[in-house]
Design an enzyme around this catalytic site. Structure first.
Site, PDB file in Angstrom:
ATOM      1  CB  THR A   1      11.225   7.853   2.459  1.00 34.31           C
ATOM      2  OG1 THR A   1      10.125   7.856   1.560  1.00 34.31           O
ATOM      3  CG2 THR A   1      10.759   7.387   3.838  1.00 34.31           C
TER       4      THR A   1
ATOM      5  CE  LYS B   1       7.125   8.915   2.936  1.00 30.86           C
ATOM      6  NZ  LYS B   1       7.545   7.823   2.006  1.00 30.86           N
TER       7      LYS B   1
ATOM      8  CB  THR C   1       5.248   3.376   2.553  1.00 32.40           C
ATOM      9  OG1 THR C   1       5.318   2.083   3.014  1.00 32.40           O
ATOM     10  CG2 THR C   1       5.554   4.351   3.738  1.00 32.40           C
TER      11      THR C   1
ATOM     12  CD  GLU D   1      10.788   6.063  -5.320  1.00 34.23           C
ATOM     13  OE1 GLU D   1      10.908   5.086  -6.066  1.00 34.23           O
ATOM     14  OE2 GLU D   1      10.978   6.010  -4.090  1.00 34.23           O
TER      15      GLU D   1
END
Lengths: 441, 441
Positions: free
Chosen positions: A181, A207, A224, A322
């Site tokens: 993602t 991931k 996630t 992130e």
């Protein structure tokens, strides 16, 4: 009181994709698996505003030539997504669960989607099984936005491209891309190892870049982030679950990027027993699946390999966190239990004040102690401030800030150099607790 | 199953000092207190590098003309600072504790300072008592850097300037400034109210800008936020503690700036009974202290005033939170207990992903649900995703994002307007839980 050591890895390394993508050797891929991926236009189908088409794969299928032993660990979030409920249900129905494989999509998490979400999962899984020509169970993994229904028509139309699939490094690499993602690089590793007279392989994909603070348990226990481990080792389902639980507990369940546990976190393991026989080693009879009774030493060996690979895959998630700029390892020693150590480590790794201090390269050990001090520890145990030591280290050196509760003279120039590094280790030794004065009650 | 409502207020309003400083009326100040403050050069004395002198007061004394009923709530952090241990000890020693007043310093927290820290506290308190000519107990509050010893000589030299003190708005205002560390404005309020035939006053000071996520309890229960409530109401010690516990539970213990609970968080209440008698109202006999038996309705009235003032003082801390740009109120309804609601609210208010969404004015309710979903709720209760509703409101309007687990069409323009405001309310209704499928066990 026994002591536990935990390494809790926190956020923060970004824009370094090229350093962490590995070349996969075909000889390291597990036998008896077929994989494929495609772009089904999932993000485009659900976007409220038009977005340009993409060639990045967003739908993938990993299948085994024979029904494989299967194990899983799942998010403990109350808002478990439909694919999580689906996979959980398969693992709960049988004491020795098996599955044909796993259907995977990114772009849409199918979380907080009610009954329609469950129906969409079932529809896609049933269609994929029909295309595979198989009657056993198929698990599903989804990741992406919350609160939006899967674009099932677009996905159904794309499914035929996933069959039959192949077992090449290129195909696995594209499948790893289908998991992504906000990830900046695909996370795929594979390794070989001998298990008795069988040459075994594991391929692993993970991931996860945001909403990362997994705390998973198995159907018997509870990220996630997603992870899948496909092996050709002959492992019985219950033994596979036990190995996965042990591996996840010290790996995925010990990482944190932003401190938020997702609705979709799932790690699955499939073991299809298709590993080829070699000369020498403890003989595993044909058709036999390893468990704790028949080949305990080999099961220990498998658990070690799985744990080591889980750690590698979990660390890749942290490297790609992130906004991450650093990779912090928090070592908590001298806690009464592993869980207490994990709780204290998690409290330190999620503290906004600790994060800002480390980002600013400030050896502010007061913030570290503060975060350790408010962690929820067992009722019959407490940190003894007079027994606590704290040190910092990196490739630039190491320094001790606190010894047995006594602040040490800190060389601020050295501290700044140590903390300017990307990889930093915080070491907190609690020397067993328990404070003499007891809790405030 | 009873429903609880909680308003959990999160960080984020800065550079607005002038809006939140109140003018104090001399007529609202409690009778029988004397206060004073001075600059003792605490920061200068402990700084490893030379820093310029300051005229900001950093040492203050609040004393009562007679020993006052005293109550307190204290941090649950394992690294409780020396002044916290000192004050706790006073409250534990007696079933009906009284104190002469409170000595306060900023610039140094006297936390993680070992035996020397305890000795320094005692030395300062003893000296202040001698200067006051009083033999009863004196409480202490400290805030500032962790892991550094108090500059006791500089402080001892400054103590004589704090006696005798006065009871004027100017003196109280300077005392409130003495509490400040990274606070951008002093937090002082005072109010009057009738309690039977007594005209009562409360003066309140709070401080705290960083390391704010208090969870305090009293000696019978457990913020560096500091708070002090000085009243001339005649309240018995045990009743005062019960009122303070109730007030702190729904105010200070429901705020969060950065999610970190300090080693020094303390709220103290002093009640000296010096309120003057007026005509009319329920008669409180001279020398009588109000408790739950002799004047229950008046105690209820006092608890209401104290709770209301605690909320006001707690909200000022949020308004002045370090780096704060917004004031978020999280309302959790339909939880089984207040504590469960608080835990869910705290999970939402401390979520980095919720904070970034609100800062970016993005109505990302998936992140709110996610944070609610991983909160630790009671073992016999769980959120039922199909019963959850979420709405956002501010002075720019309101919108409902989720109703009974079903995502609603969201007007993104309206959402952006609502979330652009400084003050925002998040409303999460759980409608009692409990999911039908039960936990994953």
């Amino acid at each position: 009181m026994r002591a536990a050591t935990i390494r809790l890895v926190q956020a923060n390394t970004a824009n370094k994709a090229s350093r962490f993508v590995a070349r996969i050797d075909a000889a390291s891929l597990p036998a008896g698996f077929a994989v494929a991926s495609t772009n089904a236009g999932i993000k485009q189908a659900i976007s409220p505003t038009p977005i340009p088409p993409s060639s990045k794969p967003d739908l993938a299928l990993i299948s085994s030539v024979v029904p494989a032993s299967v194990a899983g660990t799942f998010t403990t979030n109350a808002f478990r997504a439909a694919p999580v409920e689906h996979s959980l249900d398969i693992l709960r129905r049988s004491a020795a669960p098996r599955a044909e494989g796993v259907l995977v999509n990114s772009g849409c998490a199918n979380a907080v989607t009610g009954e329609q979400g469950i129906k969409n999962t079932q529809l896609l899984v049933d269609s994929a099984k029909e295309l595979l020509g198989r009657s056993g169970d198929l698990l599903m993994l989804s990741t992406g936005v919350i609160g939006v229904q899967l674009p099932s028509q677009a996905m159904l139309s794309a499914l035929p491209k996933l069959v039959p699939g192949s077992n090449t490094p290129e195909a696995w690499s594209e499948v790893a891309r289908a998991f992504m993602t906000t990830d900046t690089f695909p996370k795929l590793r594979a390794r070989s190892f001998l298990l008795g007279n069988r040459e075994c392989k594991i391929a692993a994909i993970s991931k996860g870049a945001g909403m990362i603070h997994p705390h998973m348990t198995s159907p018997g226990l509870h990220a996630t982030m997603l992870g899948i481990f496909a092996t050709d080792a002959p492992i019985a389902p219950k033994a596979l679950q036990e190995c996965l639980d042990a591996a996840v507990r010290v790996s995925f369940n010990c990482i944190s990027v932003d401190g938020d546990m997702s609705t979709n976190d799932t790690v699955l393991a499939l073991a299809n027993g298709q590993a080829k026989t070699v000369d020498g080693g403890e003989i595993i009879a044909p058709g036999t699946e390893i468990n704790e009774t028949n080949h305990p030493a080999l099961l220990d060996r498998f658990r070690e390999e799985l744990t080591s690979l889980c750690l590698e895959m979990a660390h890749l998630i942290v490297r790609d966190g992130e906004g991450a700029t650093k990779f912090i390892e928090v070592r908590v020693r001298g806690a009464p239990t592993f869980d207490a150590a994990r709780t204290i480590g998690a409290s330190i790794s999620t503290s906004a004040l600790v994060k800002t201090a480390l980002h600013g390269a400030d050896a502010n050990w007061g913030r570290i102690l503060c975060a350790a001090g408010y962690a929820s520890t067992p009722n019959d145990w407490q940190i003894d401030p007079m027994r606590v030591s704290v040190s910092f280290s990196s490739s630039a050196g190491s320094l001790t800030a606190l010894v047995d509760g006594t602040p040490q003279q800190v060389d601020e120039d050295l501290a700044a150099k140590i903390l300017a590094e990307e990889d930093i280790v915080l070491d907190i030794d609690l020397r067993g607790g328990t404070r003499a004065t007891g809790p405030v009650t």
